[in-house]
Design an enzyme around this catalytic site. Structure first.
Site, short mmCIF file in Angstrom:
data_model
loop_
_atom_site.label_atom_id
_atom_site.label_comp_id
_atom_site.label_asym_id
_atom_site.label_seq_id
_atom_site.Cartn_x
_atom_site.Cartn_y
_atom_site.Cartn_z
N ASP A 92 36.10 -21.26 -20.62
CA ASP A 92 37.74 -21.27 -20.66
C ASP A 92 38.09 -20.50 -19.54
O ASP A 92 38.07 -19.27 -19.36
CB ASP A 92 38.14 -20.48 -22.02
CG ASP A 92 39.53 -20.36 -22.27
OD1 ASP A 92 40.40 -20.68 -21.25
OD2 ASP A 92 40.01 -19.72 -23.33
N LYS A 139 45.98 -20.17 -11.72
CA LYS A 139 46.32 -21.35 -12.45
C LYS A 139 47.74 -21.86 -12.45
O LYS A 139 47.99 -23.06 -12.74
CB LYS A 139 45.59 -21.14 -13.97
CG LYS A 139 45.51 -22.25 -14.79
CD LYS A 139 44.73 -21.93 -16.01
CE LYS A 139 44.68 -23.01 -17.15
NZ LYS A 139 44.03 -22.49 -18.42
N GLU A 156 42.03 -27.74 -23.72
CA GLU A 156 41.71 -26.53 -24.62
C GLU A 156 41.94 -26.61 -26.06
O GLU A 156 41.11 -26.13 -26.84
CB GLU A 156 42.62 -25.41 -23.85
CG GLU A 156 42.11 -24.80 -22.40
CD GLU A 156 43.18 -24.29 -21.60
OE1 GLU A 156 44.07 -23.97 -21.68
OE2 GLU A 156 42.50 -24.04 -20.38
N ASP A 195 47.59 -23.52 -28.89
CA ASP A 195 46.82 -22.61 -27.80
C ASP A 195 48.03 -21.92 -26.86
O ASP A 195 48.55 -22.52 -26.06
CB ASP A 195 45.99 -23.22 -26.94
CG ASP A 195 45.37 -22.32 -25.87
OD1 ASP A 195 45.52 -20.99 -25.88
OD2 ASP A 195 44.66 -22.73 -24.79
#
Ligand code: ATP
Ligand code: MG
Length: 515
Positions: A12, A73, A181, A208
Site C-alpha cells: 500500500d 503521491k 485500493e 478508503d
C-alpha cells in the site's frame, strides 16, 4: 530440501504512510516497521548523496526541511502547471517543486544538500519508498522478494498507474499487478467471511479515506474469493493532509495576528507547525478532549507559540472538507444505481476514516447498514494486495475502469471508446472516417474523463495514422481500438480497413503541458 520460492508482497503505497504485507505460514500479515507500527511514513530525506526513508526521514524533517520529501503521491503523474498553484504557491510544502523535462511535476532539492542529482520525479521518490518496503519484507521473511502487487487509488489516471509501475520497476520489483485500493480492502474484508457462507453474495461499499485521497468502490463479494467491482468514485484532492492544511492555516493566522508576517517563508517553522497541526487533528478528531493545546518553543525569530484549538474550531475550519468527503459516496451510489438497502456492509479504511465526524456522517447516511468494524484501517489494503500477489485462495477479482476513455471528434466532442466501469482488462473498437476529401492522415487524440467536450478532459497523447488510402471524405474506414490491460495501461491502435495497415502506440506521454 527444496529452496523456498521467492515471496510475493502486497504494498500500500500511501500519500502519508506505506504498508507492506507478506504471505507467511498460510496467512497474509502486515510487516512490522520497527517503530512499533506496521506502517512507515511516506518520507524520503536526501543528503550527501544518499537517502533515508520512513520514520528516520520524517525525524530528519526539522533539520533539513527542504531536502525532506513527503506526500509525493499528490503530484505523481500531474503536470507542473496543474500543481504549482495548488501546492507550491500555498507555501505549505517546505520543499520546492519544478517541471521535469516533459512538463510533469518533480521535486527540486536544494543545491546545498550534497546530492549530485537535484531534480527527482515523484516516481523516483516513490521508487526509494518501495525499495525500503521491499527490504523490510525481505528482512522479515529472511528470503528474497521479487514479485509485488502495488495499490493505487481507484480514481488514479492511466498515467499515474504507469508512474506507479515505473516506481516499482525502479525498486527492482517485478510488479505483477496494480490494484485499486478499495478493491484490495474488499479482499481483506472477504477474509472475515464466516466459513459456510462461501456462496453468499454481498454488496459492500468500501471507502478508503487516506492522507491524500478518498476513494469509494461498490463491490459484489462472493464468499472469500470472488470480487466484482460495480462502480467507483473518488476525490484525488481530498485527504487527511487537507485537514492538516486547514489547521496550519488557522495557526498561521493566529501567529500573524500576534507577531506579523514572515513565518510562511521559514521551512523549519512550517514543518513544525504542520506536525503540530496533525497532532491537534488526531486529538480532536478521535479523542474525547474538547481542546488541544499547541506549544512550540522558539517557533520563529526566537518567539514561542502557545495557543489552544477547540473541537468546535476544528469542526468549523474543516466543515467544508467533511461535506466534500460524503460526495464520492453519494456519487458511487448514484452511478451504480444502488439503493441503500442493497448494501450488506459499509467498510471504512484509511487513517482519516477514524475521524468521528466522518464516521457519524456515514452512519447517518446509511442508517440501516452496519459499518464493518473487524478490519484494520491501516493494514487492510496491503493485506488484500498481499493476497493477490500470492494469489492465495485462487482469488477472482474483476475491477473496472474509473473514467471514460475516448477521443476527440470533429467539432471538439468526446467520443467514448471504453466507457467507465468497463471490466478490466477490456478492449473496444470504434470505426471513424475522414472529414476532408483525400485525407491521408488522422490523429487519434486520447482523452480520459467524463466531460462531453474532449478538451475539458485530461489529454494523454495522440496516435498519428498516415498513409490512409485516398478517398472522398466519409469513405475511408479507420478502426480505432483501445486496449486496457490489468495494469491499467492503455494501448491504442488504428487500422485502415481498406488496406489492413495498422499503427499502434502505448500512449505517447512526452507532450509537455498537454499541447
Ligand atoms: N486518529 C486519527 N484521527 C484523525 N486522522 C487520523 C488519525 N489517524 C490517522 N489519521 C490521518 O490519516 C491520514 C493517513 O491515512 P492513511 O495512512 O490511510 O493514508 P495514505 O494511505 O498514506 O494516503 P492515501 O491512501 O490517500 O494515499 C493522515 O492524514 C493522518 O493524519
Ligand atoms: Mg491509503
Amino acid at each position: 530440501m527444496s529452496i523456498p520460492e521467492p515471496s510475493a508482497i502486497g504494498i500500500d503505497l500511501g500519500t502519508t504512510n506505506c504498508c507492506v504485507a507478506v504471505f507467511r505460514n498460510g496467512r497474509c500479515e502486515a510487516v512490522p516497521s520497527g517503530n512499533g507500527s506496521t506502517t512507515i511514513p511516506s518520507y524520503v530525506a536526501f543528503e550527501d548523496d544518499h537517502c533515508v526513508v520512513g520514520q528516520e526521514a520524517k525525524d530528519n524533517a526539522f533539520g533539513h526541511p527542504k531536502g525532506t520529501i513527503f506526500a509525493v503521491k499528490r503530484i505523481l503523474g500531474h503536470r507542473y502547471s496543474e500543481v504549482e498553484d495548488g501546492v507550491r504557491l500555498s507555501q505549505r510544502w517546505p520543499f520546492a517543486l519544478t517541471a521535469d523535462e516533459n512538463g510533469f511535476a518533480a521535486v527540486r532539492l536544494p543545491d546545498d544538500c550534497g546530492m549530485t542529482k537535484v531534480i527527482w520525479k515523484p516516481e523516483e521518490v516513490s521508487g526509494e519508498l518501495l525499495k525500503h518496503l521491499k527490504e523490510l519484507a525481505q528482512d522479515f521473511l529472511g528470503c528474497p522478494v521479487q514479485r509485488a502487487v502495488i495499490t493505487v487509488p481507484a480514481s488514479f489516471t492511466e498515467h499515474q498507474r504507469r508512474c506507479t509501475l515505473a516506481a516499482g520497476i525502479m525498486a527492482g520489483l517485478e510488479v505483477v499487478g496494480i490494484v485499486n485500493e478499495p478493491t484490495a480492502a474488499a479482499i481483506a474484508y472477504g477474509l472475515q467471511t464466516p466459513a459456510g457462507e462461501n456462496e453468499k453474495t454481498r454488496i459492500i461499499l468500501v471507502c478508503d479515506f487516506g492522507g491524500g485521497t478518498i476513494d469509494v468502490s461498490i463491490i459484489s463479494a462472493v464468499g472469500r474469493s470472488t470480487f466484482q467491482v460495480l462502480g467507483t468514485s473518488g476525490n484525488m484532492h481530498l485527504g487527511g493532509e487537507d485537514f492538516d492544511d486547514c489547521l496550519v492555516e488557522e495557526l498561521l493566522l493566529r501567529w500573524e495576528e500576534l507577531h506579523g508576517p514572515g513565518i510562511r517563508q521559514s521551512p523549519a517553522a512550517m514543518t513544525r507547525l504542520r506536525k503540530q497541526a496533525q497532532q491537534v487533528k488526531h486529538t480532536l478528531a478521535t479523542g474525547t478532549e474538547e481542546n488541544a493545546g499547541v506549544v512550540l518553543a522558539s517557533l520563529f525569530g526566537g518567539v514561542d507559540f502557545r495557543t489552544t484549538v477547540s473541537r468546535t474550531t476544528f469542526e468549523k475550519v474543516c466543515g467544508h472538507l467533511f461535506q466534500q468527503a460524503l460526495e464520492p459516496i453519494e456519487t458511487a451510489m448514484r452511478l451504480t444505481n444502488m439503493r441503500k438497502q442493497d448494501l450488506s456492509h459499509i467498510v471504512l479504511v484509511g487513517g482519516s476514516s477514524r475521524m468521528r465526524v466522518f464516521r457519524d456522517m456515514v452512519a447517518d447516511y446509511f442508517p440501516d447498514q452496519r459499518i464493518f468494524k473487524d478490519i484494520h484501517p491501516d493494514e487492510a489494503i496491503a493485506i488484500g494486495a498481499g493476497l493477490m500477489a500470492q494469489n492465495a485462495g485462487e482469488l477472482t477479482v474483476a475491477d473496472v475502469i474509473a473514467l471514460d476513455l475516448g477521443t476527440e471528434v470533429w467539432g471538439g466532442g468526446m467520443t467514448v471508446i471504453l466507457p467507465r466501469f468497463s471490466k478490466v482488462p477490456s478492449s473496444a473498437e470504434k470505426v471513424f472516417t475522414t472529414t476532408v476529401d483525400f485525407q491521408t492522415r488522422i490523429s487519434v487524440m486520447v482523452y480520459e474523463g467524463t466531460d462531453p467536450v474532449a478538451k475539458n478532459n485530461r489529454f494523454w497523447g495522440r496516435l498519428l495514422m498516415t498513409g490512409i488510402q485516398p478517398a472522398l471524405a466519409g469513405f475511408p474506414k479507420i478502426a480505432v481500438t483501445y486496449e486496457y490491460d490489468h495494469f491499467g495501461i492503455l494501448k491504442v491502435s488504428a487500422k485502415d480497413l481498406a488496406t489492413d495497415s495498422t499503427v499502434e502506440t502505448s500512449i505517447n506521454l512526452n507532450v509537455p503541458n498537454g499541447s
